[in-house]
Write a protein that holds these residues in place. Sequence first.
Motif, short mmCIF file in Angstrom:
data_model
loop_
_atom_site.label_atom_id
_atom_site.label_comp_id
_atom_site.label_asym_id
_atom_site.label_seq_id
_atom_site.Cartn_x
_atom_site.Cartn_y
_atom_site.Cartn_z
N LYS A 108 22.58 68.13 49.68
CA LYS A 108 21.98 67.91 50.99
C LYS A 108 21.96 66.44 51.39
N ALA A 109 22.06 65.58 50.37
CA ALA A 109 22.18 64.14 50.62
C ALA A 109 23.62 63.66 50.49
N HIS A 322 36.60 70.89 44.07
CA HIS A 322 35.93 69.74 43.45
C HIS A 322 36.92 69.14 42.45
N LEU A 323 37.83 68.27 42.98
CA LEU A 323 38.95 67.81 42.18
C LEU A 323 38.97 66.32 41.94
N SER A 324 38.46 65.52 42.89
CA SER A 324 38.62 64.07 42.77
C SER A 324 37.58 63.34 43.59
N TRP A 325 37.90 63.05 44.85
CA TRP A 325 37.07 62.21 45.69
C TRP A 325 35.66 62.77 45.87
N ARG A 326 35.56 64.08 45.99
CA ARG A 326 34.26 64.72 46.18
C ARG A 326 33.34 64.44 45.00
N GLY A 327 33.89 64.44 43.80
CA GLY A 327 33.08 64.24 42.61
C GLY A 327 32.89 62.79 42.24
N LEU A 328 33.72 61.88 42.79
CA LEU A 328 33.60 60.46 42.47
C LEU A 328 32.66 59.72 43.41
N ASP A 329 32.86 59.91 44.72
CA ASP A 329 32.03 59.17 45.68
C ASP A 329 32.09 59.86 47.04
N ASN A 330 31.58 61.06 47.09
CA ASN A 330 31.62 61.86 48.30
C ASN A 330 31.07 61.13 49.53
N PRO A 331 29.95 60.40 49.46
CA PRO A 331 29.43 59.73 50.67
C PRO A 331 30.32 58.61 51.17
N VAL A 332 31.11 58.00 50.29
CA VAL A 332 31.96 56.88 50.69
C VAL A 332 33.30 57.36 51.21
N TYR A 333 33.92 58.27 50.50
CA TYR A 333 35.28 58.67 50.87
C TYR A 333 35.32 59.52 52.13
N TYR A 334 34.35 60.38 52.33
CA TYR A 334 34.45 61.36 53.41
C TYR A 334 33.55 61.05 54.59
N LEU A 335 34.06 61.36 55.76
CA LEU A 335 33.31 61.22 57.00
C LEU A 335 32.27 62.34 57.09
N HIS A 336 31.01 61.96 57.25
CA HIS A 336 29.92 62.92 57.38
C HIS A 336 29.34 62.89 58.79
N ASP A 337 28.64 63.96 59.13
CA ASP A 337 28.15 64.08 60.50
C ASP A 337 26.83 63.36 60.73
N GLY A 338 26.22 62.79 59.70
CA GLY A 338 24.97 62.06 59.86
C GLY A 338 23.75 62.92 59.93
N SER A 340 21.06 66.08 58.50
CA SER A 340 20.41 66.47 57.26
C SER A 340 20.14 67.98 57.33
N PRO A 341 20.69 68.77 56.42
CA PRO A 341 21.44 68.34 55.25
C PRO A 341 22.81 67.78 55.62
N ALA A 342 23.33 66.92 54.75
CA ALA A 342 24.62 66.26 55.00
C ALA A 342 25.74 67.30 55.08
N ALA A 343 26.61 67.12 56.04
CA ALA A 343 27.78 67.99 56.18
C ALA A 343 28.96 67.13 56.58
#
Length: 768
Positions: A108-109, A322-338, A340-343
């Motif tokens: 959610k974060a 869940h292969l790479s970027w999602r497990g390493l640094d999901n908040p940094v690599y991917y664009l989120h909608d801002g 809560s919960p995070a999507a």
Amino acid sequence: MTVTPQRVPGDPEPRPVVRPLKQPTRHRSHVPPLGVHVTPDGGIDVAVLASHATAMDLCLIDVDDAGGFRERRVELEGPVYGVWHAHVPDVAPGQRYGFRAYGPWDPKAGLRYNPAKLLVDPYARGLVGEVVYAPEVLGSPADPDDDALRADPYGPPDDRDSIAHVPHGVVVGPLARPQPLTRPRVPWADTVIYEAHVRGLTLLNEKVPEELRGTYAGVAHPATIEHLTSLGVTTLELLPIHASATEARLATQGLTNYWGYNTLGFFAPNSAYATRAARERGAEAVLDEVRGMVHLLHTAGIEVLLDVVHNHTCEGGDDGLHLSWRGLDNPVYYLHDGASPAALADVTGTGNSLDYRRPRVIQLALDSLRYWAETVGVDGFRFDLAVTLARGSFGFDPDHPFLVALQTDPVLSGLKLVAEPWDVGPGGWQTGQFPPPLAEWNDRFRDAVRGFWLEAPKQGSHGGPMRGVRELATRLAGSADLFGPGDPPLVRGPVASVNYVTAHDGFTLADLVAYEHKRNHANGEDNRDGSDNNLSWNHGLEGHTPQGDDATTEHWEAIVPLRRRSQRNLLAMLLLGAGTPMITAGDESGRSQGGNNNAYVQDNEVSWVPWKLDAAGEDLLATCRFLARLRHEHPALRADSFFLGTPRPHEPDPDLLWFAEGGEPMDVAAWDTPGRRVLQMLRSGPGDDDADVLLVINGGLSDVVATLPAVPGPAGGTGDPAPAKRWDRVWDSAWDRPEPPDEEERHCDATTTLDALSVQVFLTRPAG
């Protein structure tokens, strides 16, 4: 640093170690570059970004005799500005590896750390193995009743180990260049692009040895090169060759993502396109085969562009892999909608989008591009959904740091760079808005040409109105309305417009003239996928074979020649218009996909280029070669700057003039005439010995007699008793092959008769 042996699936009670939060490492002056790099002492330097992790392991993987996996875990130091790193002795090229990341599981974060999942290094230069589509490749449990393999986006972590279900990185040593890198450096004005798929281009070519068909080596085989050079191709644009993975939805349906727009590794080549011999020798041999392909194409004078997908990854949406970027640094690599919960925010239509507001994401893209340019030697890139790569906090930004880097980077700024100037997010259509030196796919050219030659005649054949020539003329003249604005204006020139009538995405040229409705049922989406706005025309019957009560022999025999002429008309616009033409592989010989306009899952003869041609295919191929040669031989057809409509310095004649069917210049009233379908485009040769080129276009449904304009220069009505030049008809789209049925067809006096829906090309020749 500690090294910890670990048990893996197959051993009793395998479980990852849960680590407490580490104290950050002191900020050192030097942290190794991201990725894994061999060092002179026989070890490796390793660094990986995971700024929200609490601990990180490098997992060195060995394969036992039974095919099982054993790990040696190396605890990395860090984080230093979010980077975990170490020097590991006694690690040789060829070693398999991956990462395990420790930290909070708080979806959610946006935090998704799960050390049960082996993670692919985003900087891995070689990968081995495939994704095995099972619950182990999800970060949280899947619904057991859901066949689509979707994770619960906000469920608990799944504790099943994924090591046997995911690709492994491979340590690649320093590579020696086989020969000095010598790029062809083809000027933009001389460029003819050919868009092709590595596998589909040669898989059916019997002139290529069987073991090379569908491979990088097959692309560089002399038979392939001879075909490309005979078409006048200067620049081969390859659909994605980065390592990729199929979407889980497709895999569960038994389908694969043939096109490869689903990246798993931005540095690793797709090993499936390498020869069996290279695959058996390992990742370095695969990479060497790619580099060898580039070198051989360079030797033949052909540039190589890569279609790169830096806008999203293969991991999909919040319920995805869940292969790479999602497990390493999901908040940094991917664009989120801002929220809560995070999507995840999706502006690509794939479930995720990389976040180009983040410096580390920009760095990943730039590091990858430099690697392919410098180590592999490619000559440029076509950026898929490039608007995503330039999205800042307030949408598309033409001064985005990524675009600034492309303009100023000493390696990248000198390459051919092409943007697909849209994505599916807000404000996603940005054709003409990218800065130099980028060129752009021009969808306005595509739609104008299809609209004039197909959509309008379709409407006219049913008694409807037919659009006029204004939009077509603007596109044939280089689309100055789109690519001319700037500071200073007009600097990009018509070469910034990558003109295309078809691409990998959509109908082929042959299907454009045979189908009005897509036939995508084999894609498994109930024909919902693919565009419904094709601007196509079946000329009266649907499909390539007679069907239905209306498909009488007489009707069919009347339609087929018109379809072939329409293909020739479209090729003429593509290869003779101002701008940079792009041919889609197989269009030159009439390749059909059976009406499928979204064949991304069709790794079969639907997508592969056929090499055994019937008489019609041979005729079309001869026409395409002729038009490309005409473009190559006459500078008037290769404009490097926008037309002025007046003489250029040291040239006697205007560079571009437009005439109506009566031979009179087009004035404002003529341009505004609704439904005007006849137009003459005169382009002057820039030198005294260069021919002037006249295109005479009849987009009407009836034959037309057109009065040719006076020949420019002293022969054009200055009172000379013996004109020095005359018009010579060199091509007519009514001809099945690019030579006149009768030699007298070449010569014209003051008028010419154009068949309905046809184009004629004239050159100035010495009189006599």
